[in-house]
Design a protein around this motif. Structure first.
Motif: not given
Length: 218
Positions: A84-104
């Motif tokens: 998430r830190r090194y992805l530049t696309n905002k949609k991708s960054k939001h998606l990865v944040l969603g992945f992290l929340i889903l996993y936790l």
């Protein structure tokens, strides 16, 4: 240590040790890179966890799932934050944040239905590994559509990503099938595949540590 390495399944420990050592030898290349600079700590933690797991299983108890369940939580959380830190696309960054929340959430909820001391997490692991695979693919797409592709072999995160993708793309189907056929845990073929994947992944790490350059870390 001799007894540890006498078990073919622990061949992975040796390559993990080499990978951890190389991460320190070449640490100067990426010691100032945010998040990525913590990667050696993860590698040494993984190595310690494997040795501890072996010692517990060999000398104390057959139940060593708890240390691996804790490791899964730390490992997947770190890796998703890293990308998430090194992805530049905002949609991708939001998606990865969603992945992290889903996993936790899955990690916590599965703990109510399983005894994490004796049982390995399954659903949460599968969710995290699939999310990580998608995240790495997103990272590769960004690399292919940028000028970073011109210096790809000098990019440490690229080599880390190659290793992770090979490992989880190869290992995740096994984790899914194992939920149905528990006898696979004792299959020598499956153990050989796991060792092979671990060797390939850590070899990719080592190549990255050696070939990468300070200005091409991500």
């Amino acid at each position: 240590m001799g007894e540890l390495l006498s078990d073919p399944r622990n061949l992975a420990v040796f390559i993990q040790l080499l990978s951890a050592i190389f991460s320190l030898i070449y640490y100067d290349k990426y010691k100032k890179v945010p998040v990525l600079k913590l990667f050696p700590f993860l590698l040494w933690y993984i190595l310690f966890n494997e040795v501890l797991g072996f010692c517990i299983r060999q000398y104390i108890s057959d139940h060593n799932a708890i240390i691996y369940n804790v490791y899964y939580g730390i490992n997947f959380t770190y890796l998703l934050i890293l990308y998430r830190r090194y992805l530049t696309n905002k949609k991708s960054k939001h998606l990865v944040l969603g992945f992290l929340i889903l996993y936790l959430l899955a990690y916590v909820l599965e703990g109510f239905f399983k005894n994490y001391i004796k049982e390995f997490q399954t659903t949460a692991y599968i969710i995290a590994s699939l999310c990580l695979i998608i995240t790495i693919i997103l990272y590769f797409v960004e690399i292919l559509n940028s000028n970073k592709i011109l210096a790809i072999k000098k990019n440490l995160l690229f080599w880390i990503s190659v290793g992770l993708l090979i490992y989880y793309a190869g290992y995740t189907p096994y984790r899914i099938i194992r939920n149905i056929y528990t006898e696979l845990d004792k299959s020598s073929a499956i153990i050989a595949v796991m060792i092979t994947l671990t060797v390939i992944m850590n070899t990719c790490y080592i190549i990255g540590f050696i070939w990468s350059q300070k200005k091409e870390q991500y």
